[in-house]
Design a protein around this motif. Structure first.
Motif, PDB file in Angstrom:
ATOM      1  N   LEU A  23       0.827  -1.207   0.000  1.00 18.38           N
ATOM      2  CA  LEU A  23       0.000   0.000   0.000  1.00 18.38           C
ATOM      3  C   LEU A  23       0.860   1.256   0.000  1.00 18.38           C
ATOM      4  CD1 LEU A  23      -2.902   1.112   0.135  1.00 18.38           C
ATOM      5  CD2 LEU A  23      -2.707   1.066   2.635  1.00 18.38           C
ATOM      6  N   LEU A  26       1.900   2.516  -3.380  1.00 18.36           N
ATOM      7  CA  LEU A  26       0.866   3.178  -4.171  1.00 18.36           C
ATOM      8  C   LEU A  26       0.369   4.467  -3.526  1.00 18.36           C
ATOM      9  CD1 LEU A  26      -1.296   0.030  -5.084  1.00 18.36           C
ATOM     10  CD2 LEU A  26       0.471   1.126  -6.470  1.00 18.36           C
ATOM     11  N   MET A  27       0.322   4.492  -2.185  1.00 19.42           N
ATOM     12  CA  MET A  27      -0.234   5.638  -1.458  1.00 19.42           C
ATOM     13  C   MET A  27       0.697   5.987  -0.299  1.00 19.42           C
ATOM     14  SD  MET A  27      -4.202   4.279  -1.379  1.00 19.42           S
ATOM     15  CE  MET A  27      -4.898   5.901  -1.026  1.00 19.42           C
ATOM     16  N   ARG A 218      -3.908  -2.554  -4.508  1.00 22.07           N
ATOM     17  CA  ARG A 218      -4.498  -1.939  -5.702  1.00 22.07           C
ATOM     18  C   ARG A 218      -5.997  -1.714  -5.515  1.00 22.07           C
ATOM     19  NH1 ARG A 218      -1.388  -5.781  -8.672  1.00 22.07           N
ATOM     20  NH2 ARG A 218      -3.316  -6.940  -9.090  1.00 22.07           N
ATOM     21  N   GLU A 221      -6.462   1.352  -3.325  1.00 21.69           N
ATOM     22  CA  GLU A 221      -6.177   2.556  -4.102  1.00 21.69           C
ATOM     23  C   GLU A 221      -7.344   2.883  -5.027  1.00 21.69           C
ATOM     24  OE1 GLU A 221      -2.552   4.213  -6.902  1.00 21.69           O
ATOM     25  OE2 GLU A 221      -3.391   2.233  -7.335  1.00 21.69           O
ATOM     26  N   GLU A 225      -9.751   6.329  -4.922  1.00 22.51           N
ATOM     27  CA  GLU A 225      -9.302   7.206  -6.016  1.00 22.51           C
ATOM     28  C   GLU A 225     -10.016   8.555  -5.953  1.00 22.51           C
ATOM     29  OE1 GLU A 225      -8.693   7.009 -10.882  1.00 22.51           O
ATOM     30  OE2 GLU A 225      -9.853   5.476  -9.834  1.00 22.51           O
TER      31      GLU A 225
END
Length: 264
Positions: A23, A26-27, A218, A221, A225
């Motif tokens: 995670l 991605l973030m 994913r 995320e 979004e």
């Protein structure tokens, strides 16, 4: 949505750090509260009723206290048993963790897949349904390797874990009829990828290991979004167990941007 609202990542212990690691890629700036139910660890030997009641009760209280924008149950045992119940009682979006049977079925060449999980996970109808849906015509060998949970926790505390210990805890998978044909193993507990180097040594270079941490990250995320996050919101980790023991895991949490550890 309040920009300070965190993502709540829940696990029976610290196996969920394998999900947090993905995670963060991605973030990286999203505020995260990592909740470890160390007082209830391990879940694998508990009854379905015990796990369901404990997980639903804790997540209800945590949702009320922390007001998360999303909850991830980063635990296969808790997800396969309690995911439906938690979704019914909480309005917060919930992402679960389920065995990665679908991708394993897609890559096996021998048609024989191994499923390493806790005893509670491998006996669930949820797993039966995943097998029927995604692995029809494949052979799925299951083994409840509860001891691997403790070994994963031990490794994160910086204690030595031998290949022999890991091999012994997982050997029941390959000793089953058909075990010699295994070429793909699903790690159906978030603790188990912590031991992937040792498992690779134990099973040999011809076996591919699959787990769902990247896919879970994913999914989180995707669901979040477009949402805004406060740069000043701090991440933290909480435990239901003894704080002093939990603080021994501080170096592991610091690797993922969490420096504050508290008792829930």
């Amino acid at each position: 949505m309040n920009s300070k609202s965190p993502i709540l990542l829940f696990d029976s212990g610290v196996g969920g750090l394998t999900v947090l690691s993905e995670l963060r890629k991605l973030m990286p700036k999203a505020p995260v509260i990592y909740a470890a139910d160390m007082a209830g660890l391990p879940y694998g030997g508990k009854s379905e009723a015990e796990v369901a009641a404990r997980v639903a009760g804790l997540l209800g209280r945590m949702a009320e206290r922390y007001q998360p924008r999303l909850i991830c149950i980063a635990c296969n045992t808790a997800s396969t048993i309690a995911l439906g119940m938690v979704r019914e009682v909480l309005e917060t979006p919930i992402v679960g963790t389920v065995p990665a049977i679908k991708p394993a079925a897609a890559i096996t060449k021998t048609g024989t897949i191994g499923l390493l999980g806790t005893e509670a996970t491998v006996r669930q109808k949820y797993v039966d349904d995943l097998q029927e849906q995604f692995a029809e015509g494949k052979r799925l060998l299951r083994y409840g390797a509860n001891r691997l949970v403790a070994l994963g926790e031990k490794k994160l505390r910086g204690e030595a874990v031998s290949i022999d210990e890991v091999a012994s805890a997982a050997s029941g998978l390959v000793l089953q009829p058909g075990g010699e044909d295994l070429d793909t193993v699903v790690l159906a507990c978030t603790h188990f990828p912590l031991l992937e180097p040792e498992l690779r040594e134990a099973f040999g270079k011809d076996v591919t290991f699959v787990h769902g941490a990247e896919g879970i990250a994913r999914r989180i995320e995707h669901l979040l979004e477009g949402q805004k996050f406060s740069f000043w919101s701090k991440s933290l980790a909480v435990t239901t167990g003894e704080l002093e023991d939990f603080k021994r895991l501080a170096p592991a949490f610091e690797q993922h941007g969490i420096s504050t550890l508290k008792r829930f």
